[in-house]
Each structure stands twice: as structure tokens, then as C-alpha cells.
Design a protein around this motif. Sequence first.
Motif, PDB file in Angstrom:
ATOM      1  N   ASP A   1      76.858  54.638  35.188  1.00  0.00           N
ATOM      2  CA  ASP A   1      76.444  56.022  35.405  1.00  0.00           C
ATOM      3  C   ASP A   1      75.274  56.039  36.386  1.00  0.00           C
ATOM      4  O   ASP A   1      74.119  56.145  35.978  1.00  0.00           O
TER       5      ASP A   1
ATOM      6  N   ASP B   1      74.169  58.253  38.337  1.00  0.00           N
ATOM      7  CA  ASP B   1      73.382  59.486  38.270  1.00  0.00           C
ATOM      8  C   ASP B   1      72.391  59.429  37.112  1.00  0.00           C
ATOM      9  O   ASP B   1      71.303  59.988  37.190  1.00  0.00           O
TER      10      ASP B   1
ATOM     11  N   LEU C   1      69.522  57.494  38.354  1.00  0.00           N
ATOM     12  CA  LEU C   1      68.742  58.343  39.255  1.00  0.00           C
ATOM     13  C   LEU C   1      67.855  59.301  38.465  1.00  0.00           C
ATOM     14  O   LEU C   1      66.714  59.573  38.861  1.00  0.00           O
ATOM     15  N   GLN C   2      68.336  59.801  37.355  1.00  0.00           N
ATOM     16  CA  GLN C   2      67.498  60.656  36.513  1.00  0.00           C
ATOM     17  C   GLN C   2      66.300  59.880  35.971  1.00  0.00           C
ATOM     18  O   GLN C   2      65.218  60.435  35.803  1.00  0.00           O
TER      19      GLN C   2
ATOM     20  N   LEU D   1      69.729  57.513  48.933  1.00  0.00           N
ATOM     21  CA  LEU D   1      70.533  58.487  48.190  1.00  0.00           C
ATOM     22  C   LEU D   1      71.257  59.513  49.045  1.00  0.00           C
ATOM     23  O   LEU D   1      72.129  60.224  48.549  1.00  0.00           O
TER      24      LEU D   1
ATOM     25  N   SER E   1      74.770  66.221  43.084  1.00  0.00           N
ATOM     26  CA  SER E   1      74.844  65.778  41.690  1.00  0.00           C
ATOM     27  C   SER E   1      73.629  66.301  40.932  1.00  0.00           C
ATOM     28  O   SER E   1      72.585  66.592  41.536  1.00  0.00           O
TER      29      SER E   1
ATOM     30  N   ALA F   1      71.413  64.830  39.144  1.00  0.00           N
ATOM     31  CA  ALA F   1      70.203  64.022  39.332  1.00  0.00           C
ATOM     32  C   ALA F   1      69.612  64.213  40.717  1.00  0.00           C
ATOM     33  O   ALA F   1      68.393  64.231  40.886  1.00  0.00           O
ATOM     34  N   ARG F   2      70.463  64.352  41.735  1.00  0.00           N
ATOM     35  CA  ARG F   2      69.939  64.600  43.084  1.00  0.00           C
ATOM     36  C   ARG F   2      69.281  65.975  43.156  1.00  0.00           C
ATOM     37  O   ARG F   2      68.265  66.148  43.839  1.00  0.00           O
TER      38      ARG F   2
END
Length: 233
Positions: A121, A123, A126-127, A148, A162, A164-165
Motif C-alpha cells: 500500500d 499510499d 505516503l500518509q 511522487l 490519491s 495521500a498525495r
Amino acid sequence: MAHSGTRSVIPSWLTKCGSGCAATVLVAVGLLAAHAPDGRLRYHLDHEHPLLRWAAATALTRIRVAHPAAASGLPPVERIAAELAAFGAGPAPAPATAHHGGDLHSYTVRSLLLLMGDAEDPDGVLQDIVRALPHPLAARTANLLKALFNPAETAPAFTELSPARRELLRVLAEVLTAEDFQPVPFGSDLHERFTQYGLPGTRPALRAYVGLSTEGQDPTAPLPHPWEPFRNR
């Protein structure tokens, strides 16, 4: 012989060493070793001291990235990332290792970025990075953008990114200041970095893009000339 020498890097006295010293040794193992000697790095992921858990996770990240063949014998990416994320979400403990100039949160973000490629995962990782973001200097933003986003003429619709982005850009819009976007010679190249990826290159424009208030600021205004404050004086 090489493995035997590596095992001696984590001697029995490590448990009696101060936390800063022990963390330095653990990180050094990750930088020097091609595997996790004796499984002790895995053991230190459960250490009671957060600095040693961070050091073990940092070392395991280095081994995983530098020596992919060793990955099968290492803890899962998510386990390593969880320790890095927990560390990055809070203040660095004292005393700490002087590794990376003492900027441990910045190094944590870097390690998490390296783990994204192997995570089930990405994302989610990234979180974890987003939660650690307030700690590094704004200059670290350039590395995040490069990792990213792809170069683009215009930004995608914010809702197309996404989760997280989206959260990453929201945090940057809150944390970065107008001065951070100020170009050289008095600032950095952050403005150019954002526009390289089609993203808004000023703080008001970035805040408007992510849906934050821009009261008293014009999101469409160009970046002020760097010499503007010195004109007409």
C-alpha cells in the motif's frame, strides 16, 4: 568471513551502551551490511526505546534497498514503515544519534520514500510521510515532489490525486510560507520545483488548489520579483 565480521559489529555490550551510541551502531550496520546479522536488527524493532526502534528500522530499510536479495529474510515493509512512521510523528528523543547531522526526521522521510516501491500500500506509506512532514525543513519538499510527481505542463484536478498525495499537498500548503517560495538569490528554487510538476508555484495558489483559505491573498498573482522589497528605497 564477511558475514562473521559483520556479526561482530553488534556486540553484546550494545544493550549496555547509551541510546545514542547504540542507535549509531545500528544505523552503521545498515550502511555496512549486506544482511541483518543474527536477526538482531529485527529484535531491536521491539526495543523499549524509540530511538533504537528507529535506528533498527532505518538500518533494515538500507539493507532492503541496497541488497534486494536479502529482503526475504527481513521484516515486512509495513512493519519497518510503522516504526519509522511512529518516530516521525513525534519529536526526536534526547539524546539522539548525530547521524545525518542530527536531522533524524528528514532521514525518516527519506527512508519511507525508499520503502514506497516495495509496499503493498504505497499510499499508506505516503500518509506516514505526511505525518512526519512538519519536522523536516521546507527544502526537503523538492525531494518529495521529485519522488511522487511527474513533470507536467498543468496540474491534474486535485480530486484526481490519491488521498495521500492530496493530504501531502494540503500539509505543504499549510506549513510552507511565502518566503519559502521566494526565488534566488534570497530564497530557493521551490517555486520552479512546483511549476516543473504543473503544481501551483506560490503559496496562495497552492492553498487555493488544495481548498484552503486565501483570504487577503490573490491566488492568481505572480510570484513577487526577488528585488521588489529593495526598490524605491
